[in-house]
Design a protein around this motif. Structure first.
Motif, PDB file in Angstrom:
ATOM      1  N   PHE A 186     -58.578 -29.752 -89.174  1.00  0.00           N
ATOM      2  CA  PHE A 186     -58.885 -30.360 -90.469  1.00  0.00           C
ATOM      3  C   PHE A 186     -60.220 -31.080 -90.414  1.00  0.00           C
ATOM      4  O   PHE A 186     -60.501 -31.807 -89.466  1.00  0.00           O
ATOM      5  CB  PHE A 186     -57.774 -31.350 -90.830  1.00  0.00           C
ATOM      6  CG  PHE A 186     -58.016 -32.150 -92.085  1.00  0.00           C
ATOM      7  CD1 PHE A 186     -58.035 -31.544 -93.335  1.00  0.00           C
ATOM      8  CD2 PHE A 186     -58.216 -33.531 -92.013  1.00  0.00           C
ATOM      9  CE1 PHE A 186     -58.244 -32.282 -94.493  1.00  0.00           C
ATOM     10  CE2 PHE A 186     -58.414 -34.283 -93.158  1.00  0.00           C
ATOM     11  CZ  PHE A 186     -58.432 -33.656 -94.402  1.00  0.00           C
ATOM     12  N   VAL A 187     -61.038 -30.870 -91.457  1.00  0.00           N
ATOM     13  CA  VAL A 187     -62.330 -31.544 -91.563  1.00  0.00           C
ATOM     14  C   VAL A 187     -62.367 -32.334 -92.868  1.00  0.00           C
ATOM     15  O   VAL A 187     -62.560 -31.764 -93.947  1.00  0.00           O
ATOM     16  CB  VAL A 187     -63.511 -30.551 -91.535  1.00  0.00           C
ATOM     17  CG1 VAL A 187     -64.833 -31.306 -91.638  1.00  0.00           C
ATOM     18  CG2 VAL A 187     -63.481 -29.724 -90.262  1.00  0.00           C
ATOM     19  N   PRO A 188     -62.164 -33.663 -92.821  1.00  0.00           N
ATOM     20  CA  PRO A 188     -62.263 -34.457 -94.052  1.00  0.00           C
ATOM     21  C   PRO A 188     -63.688 -34.466 -94.575  1.00  0.00           C
ATOM     22  O   PRO A 188     -64.649 -34.517 -93.810  1.00  0.00           O
ATOM     23  CB  PRO A 188     -61.813 -35.852 -93.597  1.00  0.00           C
ATOM     24  CG  PRO A 188     -62.039 -35.876 -92.115  1.00  0.00           C
ATOM     25  CD  PRO A 188     -61.834 -34.475 -91.636  1.00  0.00           C
ATOM     26  N   SER A 189     -63.810 -34.379 -95.906  1.00  0.00           N
ATOM     27  CA  SER A 189     -65.131 -34.394 -96.566  1.00  0.00           C
ATOM     28  C   SER A 189     -66.062 -33.327 -96.011  1.00  0.00           C
ATOM     29  O   SER A 189     -67.270 -33.547 -95.849  1.00  0.00           O
ATOM     30  CB  SER A 189     -65.784 -35.773 -96.462  1.00  0.00           C
ATOM     31  OG  SER A 189     -65.011 -36.753 -97.127  1.00  0.00           O
ATOM     32  N   TYR A 190     -65.527 -32.147 -95.717  1.00  0.00           N
ATOM     33  CA  TYR A 190     -66.348 -31.041 -95.207  1.00  0.00           C
ATOM     34  C   TYR A 190     -67.557 -30.813 -96.108  1.00  0.00           C
ATOM     35  O   TYR A 190     -67.463 -30.843 -97.331  1.00  0.00           O
ATOM     36  CB  TYR A 190     -65.506 -29.769 -95.144  1.00  0.00           C
ATOM     37  CG  TYR A 190     -66.311 -28.526 -94.861  1.00  0.00           C
ATOM     38  CD1 TYR A 190     -66.741 -28.236 -93.565  1.00  0.00           C
ATOM     39  CD2 TYR A 190     -66.681 -27.658 -95.890  1.00  0.00           C
ATOM     40  CE1 TYR A 190     -67.510 -27.112 -93.302  1.00  0.00           C
ATOM     41  CE2 TYR A 190     -67.438 -26.529 -95.634  1.00  0.00           C
ATOM     42  CZ  TYR A 190     -67.853 -26.259 -94.341  1.00  0.00           C
ATOM     43  OH  TYR A 190     -68.626 -25.143 -94.088  1.00  0.00           O
ATOM     44  N   ASN A 191     -68.723 -30.561 -95.499  1.00  0.00           N
ATOM     45  CA  ASN A 191     -69.967 -30.300 -96.231  1.00  0.00           C
ATOM     46  C   ASN A 191     -70.217 -31.428 -97.230  1.00  0.00           C
ATOM     47  O   ASN A 191     -70.295 -31.222 -98.445  1.00  0.00           O
ATOM     48  CB  ASN A 191     -69.909 -28.948 -96.931  1.00  0.00           C
ATOM     49  CG  ASN A 191     -71.238 -28.568 -97.576  1.00  0.00           C
ATOM     50  OD1 ASN A 191     -72.299 -29.087 -97.228  1.00  0.00           O
ATOM     51  ND2 ASN A 191     -71.180 -27.654 -98.539  1.00  0.00           N
ATOM     52  N   ASN A 192     -70.387 -32.612 -96.703  1.00  0.00           N
ATOM     53  CA  ASN A 192     -70.398 -33.854 -97.478  1.00  0.00           C
ATOM     54  C   ASN A 192     -71.345 -33.846 -98.680  1.00  0.00           C
ATOM     55  O   ASN A 192     -71.064 -34.455 -99.704  1.00  0.00           O
ATOM     56  CB  ASN A 192     -70.763 -35.015 -96.548  1.00  0.00           C
ATOM     57  CG  ASN A 192     -70.465 -36.364 -97.143  1.00  0.00           C
ATOM     58  OD1 ASN A 192     -69.520 -36.515 -97.914  1.00  0.00           O
ATOM     59  ND2 ASN A 192     -71.254 -37.363 -96.778  1.00  0.00           N
ATOM     60  N   GLU A 193     -72.453 -33.131 -98.583  1.00  0.00           N
ATOM     61  CA  GLU A 193     -73.420 -33.119 -99.687  1.00  0.00           C
ATOM     62  C   GLU A 193     -73.247 -31.918-100.617  1.00  0.00           C
ATOM     63  O   GLU A 193     -74.029 -31.730-101.542  1.00  0.00           O
ATOM     64  CB  GLU A 193     -74.847 -33.134 -99.130  1.00  0.00           C
ATOM     65  CG  GLU A 193     -75.187 -34.393 -98.335  1.00  0.00           C
ATOM     66  CD  GLU A 193     -75.089 -35.660 -99.186  1.00  0.00           C
ATOM     67  OE1 GLU A 193     -75.333 -35.580-100.407  1.00  0.00           O
ATOM     68  OE2 GLU A 193     -74.752 -36.720 -98.622  1.00  0.00           O
ATOM     69  N   ARG A 294     -67.888 -25.925-101.299  1.00  0.00           N
ATOM     70  CA  ARG A 294     -67.905 -27.083-102.188  1.00  0.00           C
ATOM     71  C   ARG A 294     -66.508 -27.471-102.641  1.00  0.00           C
ATOM     72  O   ARG A 294     -65.639 -26.622-102.820  1.00  0.00           O
ATOM     73  CB  ARG A 294     -68.759 -26.784-103.431  1.00  0.00           C
ATOM     74  CG  ARG A 294     -70.232 -26.506-103.151  1.00  0.00           C
ATOM     75  CD  ARG A 294     -70.945 -26.242-104.473  1.00  0.00           C
ATOM     76  NE  ARG A 294     -72.367 -26.040-104.319  1.00  0.00           N
ATOM     77  CZ  ARG A 294     -72.940 -24.864-104.181  1.00  0.00           C
ATOM     78  NH1 ARG A 294     -72.201 -23.761-104.147  1.00  0.00           N
ATOM     79  NH2 ARG A 294     -74.255 -24.765-104.071  1.00  0.00           N
ATOM     80  N   GLN A 295     -66.340 -28.776-102.856  1.00  0.00           N
ATOM     81  CA  GLN A 295     -65.095 -29.282-103.436  1.00  0.00           C
ATOM     82  C   GLN A 295     -65.164 -29.144-104.946  1.00  0.00           C
ATOM     83  O   GLN A 295     -66.150 -29.536-105.577  1.00  0.00           O
ATOM     84  CB  GLN A 295     -64.911 -30.768-103.100  1.00  0.00           C
ATOM     85  CG  GLN A 295     -64.133 -31.055-101.846  1.00  0.00           C
ATOM     86  CD  GLN A 295     -63.732 -32.513-101.744  1.00  0.00           C
ATOM     87  OE1 GLN A 295     -63.147 -33.076-102.678  1.00  0.00           O
ATOM     88  NE2 GLN A 295     -64.049 -33.132-100.609  1.00  0.00           N
ATOM     89  N   LEU A 296     -64.100 -28.596-105.524  1.00  0.00           N
ATOM     90  CA  LEU A 296     -63.983 -28.499-106.967  1.00  0.00           C
ATOM     91  C   LEU A 296     -62.623 -29.023-107.394  1.00  0.00           C
ATOM     92  O   LEU A 296     -61.711 -29.185-106.574  1.00  0.00           O
ATOM     93  CB  LEU A 296     -64.170 -27.055-107.445  1.00  0.00           C
ATOM     94  CG  LEU A 296     -65.590 -26.506-107.319  1.00  0.00           C
ATOM     95  CD1 LEU A 296     -65.763 -25.750-106.018  1.00  0.00           C
ATOM     96  CD2 LEU A 296     -65.925 -25.592-108.485  1.00  0.00           C
ATOM     97  N   SER A 297     -62.477 -29.270-108.695  1.00  0.00           N
ATOM     98  CA  SER A 297     -61.188 -29.744-109.186  1.00  0.00           C
ATOM     99  C   SER A 297     -60.947 -29.267-110.608  1.00  0.00           C
ATOM    100  O   SER A 297     -61.880 -28.905-111.333  1.00  0.00           O
ATOM    101  CB  SER A 297     -61.116 -31.280-109.150  1.00  0.00           C
ATOM    102  OG  SER A 297     -61.998 -31.848-110.103  1.00  0.00           O
ATOM    103  N   CYS A 298     -59.682 -29.253-110.993  1.00  0.00           N
ATOM    104  CA  CYS A 298     -59.257 -28.935-112.356  1.00  0.00           C
ATOM    105  C   CYS A 298     -58.240 -29.985-112.777  1.00  0.00           C
ATOM    106  O   CYS A 298     -57.404 -30.403-111.969  1.00  0.00           O
ATOM    107  CB  CYS A 298     -58.574 -27.564-112.422  1.00  0.00           C
ATOM    108  SG  CYS A 298     -59.568 -26.149-111.962  1.00  0.00           S
TER     109      CYS A 298
END
Length: 377
Positions: A186-193, A294-298
């Motif tokens: 597990f990598v928290p906050s992967y690819n932070n930017e 990238r982190q995305l959300s709905c």
């Protein structure tokens, strides 16, 4: 993808008797180098011809049926230092498959009309501030390196110092026809930017993994997922959840929760859909048109999805996230009025447009409590 199983889906990629014990609550653990192994597991591994030193040297790549451990109590995941380097993380893009048909008839149980798609929106960066409890899950299967999403959750036995992570069952175990995946990390906050894959060429590890790498030293999923889960369709989906306990590849003297600055409580008595105004699903979708970086959300008001009359009804929301978002946390207002994890991404249609996740009841709580108790103190 059926989201898989979100999104493995194409599917994004999983208890009975109260949950925890049947899903693999093992005996007390003993230390063995970089991982904890339940008493008796070494002997069972030897019965399968598995030597941990050879495993670390590459024997884990043998996916023959006899060497693919599948029983709940046989989870093993020793740290292999530097296995997950920058290139391997960036290039991992397979999702454990779990698609379902776009058309869900609703003939069994209670199913609401298919929700309208909700466009997945990118989260603000840095993720360490915008979404510190969310991260990306990496693991290996017979077809190569795979990805899912996961969330840091609170640990009742270690308040404020949790090392527990929530994800989908199909992100750790292949279900009825397979066994435990390997090298789960597990990598928290992967690819932070939030950079694109091409921009990550040559990026330092601290940019891709700002808090470091956390290997699962224990995992539990539902016995229903282990016995019935499959790569496509809805089999096992109402029980498609898992809890990991993790430890850092490089110890910093702090718990995961202390390191990232937060963890989400889990709500095991989430209300029916009529009592929820909105659910927000977050993850790292990797199937086109997304690249998994990238982190995305709905956010959407949930409806009901019933796959069989015998199984619990699932939550369903409109969302265009694809494979790779599987296992990502679903957050809603908990009983105390504060944000809580109420589900995780499990399945979705091959064409995307909606996601479904299990409602968390006694089976899920049994697994959660068992992992917490295993590492209490």
């Amino acid at each position: 993808m059926a989201l898989c199983a979100a999104l493995a889906l194409t599917a994004t990629a999983c208890n009975g008797d109260g949950g925890g014990d049947s899903a693999g609550k093992g005996p007390s653990a003993t230390a063995d180098d970089s991982l904890q192994i339940p008493d008796g597991l070494k002997d069972r591994l030897k019965e399968h011809g598995i030597d941990l030193d050879e495993w670390k040297d590459g024997a884990w790549k043998d996916w023959s049926k006899d060497d693919w451990l599948r029983e709940a109590e046989d989870f093993v995941n020793p740290i292999i230092e530097d296995l997950w380097d920058e290139d391997r993380m960036r290039d991992a893009d397979k999702q454990p498959a779990k698609p379902v048909e776009d058309d869900i008839s609703g003939d069994q149980g209670k199913t609401d009309p298919t929700p309208a798609p909700v466009d997945a929106a990118p989260l603000n960066t840095p993720y360490t501030e915008a979404s510190p409890a969310t991260g990306k899950l990496f693991f290996d299967g017979p077809e190569g390196s795979m990805v899912c999403s996961a969330t840091v959750v609170t640990d009742p036995a270690n308040p404020g110092k949790s090392n527990m992570v929530w994800t989908a069952g199909h992100c750790v175990h292949a279900g009825a026809a397979g066994g435990w995946y390997r090298n789960i990390m597990f990598v928290p906050s992967y690819n932070n930017e939030g950079k694109a894959a091409a921009e990550l060429e040559g990026a330092p590890k601290e940019e891709m993994a700002p808090y470091g790498l956390y290997w699962a030293d224990w995992a539990q999923t539902s016995q229903q997922w282990i016995e019935t889960g499959g790569p496509t369709g809805g089999a096992g989906a109402p029980y498609d959840f898992a809890v990991l306990h993790v430890k850092p590849e490089t110890d910093n003297g702090k718990s995961l929760e202390e390191t990232v600055g937060g963890a989400l409580p889990v709500e095991f008595k989430a209300p029916a859909v009529s009592g929820i105004e909105s659910i927000t699903a977050t993850g790292y979708p990797a199937a086109p048109p997304f690249d998994g970086q990238r982190q995305l959300s709905c956010a959407d008001k949930p409806g009901r999805l019933s796959l069989t009359a015998e199984d619990p009804t699932m939550y369903r929301i409109g969302c265009t996230m694809t494979g790779g978002s599987s296992g990502g946390g679903w957050v809603a207002e908990g009983a105390d009025g504060k944000p809580a994890l109420v589900s995780n991404t499990s399945i979705g249609p091959v064409t995307a447009g909606w996601l479904a996740g299990p409602r968390l009841g006694e089976e899920a709580k049994g697994i959660y409590d068992a992992v917490s108790e295993k590492f209490a103190g």
